[in-house]
Enzyme design. Sequence first.
Site, mmCIF file in Angstrom:
data_model
loop_
_atom_site.group_PDB
_atom_site.id
_atom_site.type_symbol
_atom_site.label_atom_id
_atom_site.label_comp_id
_atom_site.label_asym_id
_atom_site.label_seq_id
_atom_site.Cartn_x
_atom_site.Cartn_y
_atom_site.Cartn_z
ATOM 1 C CE1 TYR A 158 8.894 6.129 -22.578
ATOM 2 C CE2 TYR A 158 9.850 4.195 -21.512
ATOM 3 C CZ TYR A 158 9.981 5.484 -21.994
ATOM 4 O OH TYR A 158 11.183 6.145 -21.888
ATOM 5 C CE LYS A 162 10.806 5.931 -25.624
ATOM 6 N NZ LYS A 162 11.666 6.974 -26.143
#
Length: 250
Positions: A158, A162
């Site tokens: 993640y 990001k």
Amino acid sequence: MAFDFKGKTVLVTGASRGIGRAIALEFARGGASVALNYAGNAAAANEALALVQQAGAAKAKLYQFDVADPAACAAAVESVAADLGGPHVLVNNAGIAIDQLVMRTKDEDWNRSLQVNLTGNFNLIRAVSRPMMKARGGAIVNVTSVVGEMGNAGQAAYAAAKAGQIGLTKAVARELASRNIRVNAVAPGYIDTDMTAGLPEAAKTKLTEMIPLSRLGTAADIASAVAFLASDQASYVTGEVLRVNGGMYM
Ligand code: NAP
């Protein structure tokens, strides 16, 4: 204060729930036509659509597609253009968190995280760049995360995606600036949505202790930052990452 988006069409991904729904509502309050994307939760999407219509959207419509699918993204942008005009604003908000320690992360989970959280942004940016160039202007806002800047144990896939959104934002901001298309990112801290609902109370208390403003954020806190960056009031802002995190990371 609602910004003025009359005459503008805004495509918001992941608009059925959480932050995306709040963003869609904020644009509706500004009088925009709103295209609401979602992945599969039709009940939530229909609820969001009704709220957006009540909030004052000029027009509103649902578009179900997977942002990780490039052909579906290209087709959706064409449909939005035909149905509502534009799009003049793109908000890449759809995201998923597949959390796991790095040594236990499966290839498919790593790949899916990057495809939805990062490649999804690219798929739609590429698809909207032509209509925005034709319109001689536009605004793109990518919703990244505080963990893209500070990292987080158990969120390698993640956080990598990001962080990738931040590089993508800056590269495309430079590339499209001469066409009057601004590209920015909003980096939320911990926000009270379905994504964080599973956190145990003890973890939420610990998190709150790390936040100078001593609370988790709300979806509305993020929506107003996104609306500002998409508005004419931000006409000299591009390539920026606006942190909305209660001071958790400065
Ligand atoms: P959420 O409540 O879990 O909602 C996710 C939304 O994304 C839903 O509308 C979902 O649609 C949609 N979605 C998921 N996968 C999709 C796909 N492949 N294609 C199209 N739509 C898809 O999430 P949230 O907390 O509002 O987060 C929104 C964004 O903010 C994400 O990018 C997230 O990384 C970022 N963010 C969140 C936090 C936080 O604390 N919550 C913090 C920092 C950053 P369905 O309803 O159809 O499933």
